[in-house]
Design an enzyme around this catalytic site. Structure first.
Site, PDB file in Angstrom:
ATOM      1  N   CYS A  17      83.028  35.792 -67.904  1.00 18.77           N
ATOM      2  CA  CYS A  17      81.680  35.904 -68.458  1.00 18.77           C
ATOM      3  C   CYS A  17      81.310  37.377 -68.646  1.00 18.77           C
ATOM      4  O   CYS A  17      80.374  37.892 -68.035  1.00 18.77           O
ATOM      5  CB  CYS A  17      80.688  35.211 -67.524  1.00 18.77           C
ATOM      6  N   GLU A  18      82.092  38.062 -69.499  1.00 18.90           N
ATOM      7  CA  GLU A  18      81.884  39.471 -69.803  1.00 18.90           C
ATOM      8  C   GLU A  18      82.320  39.717 -71.238  1.00 18.90           C
ATOM      9  O   GLU A  18      83.425  39.331 -71.638  1.00 18.90           O
ATOM     10  CB  GLU A  18      82.719  40.381 -68.885  1.00 18.90           C
ATOM     11  N   ARG A  26     104.637  53.347 -62.223  1.00 22.01           N
ATOM     12  CA  ARG A  26     104.477  52.668 -63.510  1.00 22.01           C
ATOM     13  C   ARG A  26     105.766  52.702 -64.332  1.00 22.01           C
ATOM     14  O   ARG A  26     106.138  51.711 -64.975  1.00 22.01           O
ATOM     15  CB  ARG A  26     103.358  53.357 -64.300  1.00 22.01           C
ATOM     16  N   TYR A  56      90.038  51.314 -68.408  1.00 21.90           N
ATOM     17  CA  TYR A  56      90.605  52.545 -68.959  1.00 21.90           C
ATOM     18  C   TYR A  56      90.659  52.549 -70.487  1.00 21.90           C
ATOM     19  O   TYR A  56      91.231  53.470 -71.062  1.00 21.90           O
ATOM     20  CB  TYR A  56      92.041  52.757 -68.457  1.00 21.90           C
ATOM     21  N   GLU A  75     107.384  60.905 -57.942  1.00 18.54           N
ATOM     22  CA  GLU A  75     106.816  59.631 -57.506  1.00 18.54           C
ATOM     23  C   GLU A  75     106.592  58.676 -58.684  1.00 18.54           C
ATOM     24  O   GLU A  75     105.452  58.371 -59.039  1.00 18.54           O
ATOM     25  CB  GLU A  75     105.484  59.882 -56.784  1.00 18.54           C
ATOM     26  N   GLY A  95     103.230  59.807 -62.541  1.00 19.12           N
ATOM     27  CA  GLY A  95     102.368  59.653 -63.706  1.00 19.12           C
ATOM     28  C   GLY A  95     103.101  59.592 -65.025  1.00 19.12           C
ATOM     29  O   GLY A  95     102.498  59.731 -66.087  1.00 19.12           O
ATOM     30  N   ARG A 147      92.724  46.706 -66.803  1.00 20.19           N
ATOM     31  CA  ARG A 147      92.954  48.036 -67.353  1.00 20.19           C
ATOM     32  C   ARG A 147      92.315  48.241 -68.730  1.00 20.19           C
ATOM     33  O   ARG A 147      91.888  49.342 -69.055  1.00 20.19           O
ATOM     34  CB  ARG A 147      94.447  48.336 -67.411  1.00 20.19           C
TER      35      ARG A 147
END
Length: 476
Positions: free
Chosen positions: A401-402, A329, A374, A326, A284, A370
């Protein structure tokens, strides 16, 4: 960059906001911290890995994900070297393909997977299954059985049902029920939730109590899970696993989590008379998506995390377990950018007389969800020419279309940006291709690795034939 729409409008049409909005930066310049290490501008062209992106676009079209191989390998190596006393697992969910799996193996990292598909990609790449960790909150019997029979090195258990399933699979190993004779034990870690409120978006914070992952330490479920694993014949408990969330910049969350998890580690030793050999601190680690982000480098992270664990172990009077992390990203995120072509430029009026310019490109939420999911922030740059036009605050949007189909909420581009220009968005290596979709029947873009002036397609662009391949409703 942060969105600051509220209060922008003035009667004279001017925009107000924080200093970075009041003082526009040079839209031709690159901010090094946001881009891969080889990225630079040459006569206005964005160059990555020695490849001019206008040339890449001419050959491969847009949108396209561009992966800087040298940068990826450098970041993987930096984690391996900084955390030399740890086991470093690359989190494949960030982005994984067979080539990336091979890069990870060559750089000496282990690999985390969390689905049968990710496991298949890893095994197809020839990745040693003993160096794979298997995550997931809903691993069914066939999935677990396959992981065990393939020789996966560790399975991170996430529920009591999963412990029961693995116990049955381990029992089958003893009876020789079709399992490889070389496999006699199932190696597991227990994922725990430490009750830590990580400073990140709600959907990517994973250590607070009210969410789907892991066993709660506070409720006693974590201790009970450990007891059940220890009591199960055929299961070997490696240790505890904790993951507090994603895009984390503050080490205080890791400090609180380590304190609580190591306290449980000590309680297990006292109660059951065993010493757990390992502790996984998760990942993270945040990256810079905009100039507002200030991530730590691997060496700084290693120093901070090691001090945290050493301090807690001294306080408890226990030996330090073998540690693992881990990163996903933090390795692939900055190594990739996404290249788009501008289609339309539209100026719209805001309340109070202010105006905003919308720059529409040929991708959108189907290749980067994202921002919509987010409320993530991104930057971008003009990638195909130099401009002497003054900077203009823009919003870069997709073609879906958003209304929420936004890629870059606020960025300064040259005020003469026009149809046909190329725009590149940095920091798109993590979760963009992994979470890409066929919304509006869009074709998922290719992933193209660049290095030493050579562009290599790792994942080809989807075709309309791919879309129709699963559509069985057409009469023959």
């Amino acid at each position: 960059m942060p969105s600051h729409e509220a209060g922008w409008a003035h009667a004279d049409g001017a925009l107000k906001g924080p200093s970075w909005l009041r003082e526009p930066h040079d839209p031709n310049a690159l901010v090094p911290s946001l881009w891969s290490q080889t990225a630079h501008k040459d006569a206005g062209d964005l160059v990555v890995g020695g490849v001019r992106l206008p040339d890449l676009a001419a050959e491969h079209m847009t949108p396209a994900y561009v992966l800087d191989e040298a940068d990826f390998r450098s970041r993987a190596r930096a984690f391996r070297e900084a955390f030399s006393d740890y086991d470093v697992f690359y989190a494949g969910k960030a982005f994984l393909c067979t080539t990336v799996a091979r890069w990870i193996a060559e750089e000496g990292l282990n690999l985390d997977v969390c689905s049968p598909g990710e496991l298949t990609v890893a095994l197809t790449a020839g990745f040693d299954p003993a160096r794979i960790g298997y995550h997931g909150n809903n691993k069914g019997y066939p999935e677990l059985r396959r992981a065990v029979h393939e020789g996966v090195g560790r399975i991170i258990v996430d529920s009591f049902e999963e412990i029961e399933r693995l116990t049955q699979i381990a029992r089958d190993l003893v009876t020789g029920a079709g399992a490889p004779s070389s496999i006699t034990q199932v190696r597991v870690m227990v994922r725990v939730t430490a009750g830590v409120e990580a400073h990140t978006h709600e959907y990517i914070a994973t250590a607070h109590e009210d969410q789907k992952f892991g066993f709660s330490i506070t409720s006693g479920d974590a201790a009970e899970a450990v007891r059940r694993v220890v009591a199960a014949p055929g299961l070997t408990l490696l240790g505890l696993h904790s993951h507090i969330g994603s895009q984390i910049f503050d080490s205080s969350g890791f400090e609180v989590a380590a304190r609580r998890v190591l306290a449980l580690h000590h309680e297990v030793s006292e109660e059951l008379g065993i010493t757990l050999p390992e502790l996984d601190l998760g990942g993270g680690f945040g990256i810079a998506y905009t100039t507002q982000d200030d991530p730590s480098d691997p060496a700084q992270l290693a120093t901070e995390l090691t001090k945290i664990v050493e301090h807690e172990c001294r306080a408890l009077g226990i030996d330090q377990p073998r540690l693992s992390i881990e990163p996903g990203r933090a390795i692939v995120g900055p190594s990739m950018c996404t290249l788009y072509t501008v289609g339309t430029v539209k100026e719209v009026a805001l309340d109070g007389g202010a105006r905003r310019t919308y720059v529409s490109v040929d991708g959108g939420m189907s290749d980067n969800i994202r921002t919509a999911l987010y409320d993530a922030d991104y930057s971008c740059t003009l990638a195909s020419r130099h401009s002497d036009a003054p900077p203009m605050l823009t919003r870069v949007v997709g073609k879906h279309c958003e209304a929420g189909d936004i890629l870059v909420k606020d960025e300064f581009l040259a005020s003469d940006v026009r149809a046909g220009d190329l725009v590149a968005v940095p920091g798109t290596g993590a979760y963009c291709r992994s979470m890409a979709s066929n919304y509006n029947h869009a074709l998922r873009p290719p992933v193209i690795a660049v290095r030493d002036g050579v562009a290599t397609v790792l994942l080809r662009r989807e075709t309309e034939a791919d879309l129709l391949a699963t559509d069985l409703g057409v009469n023959p």
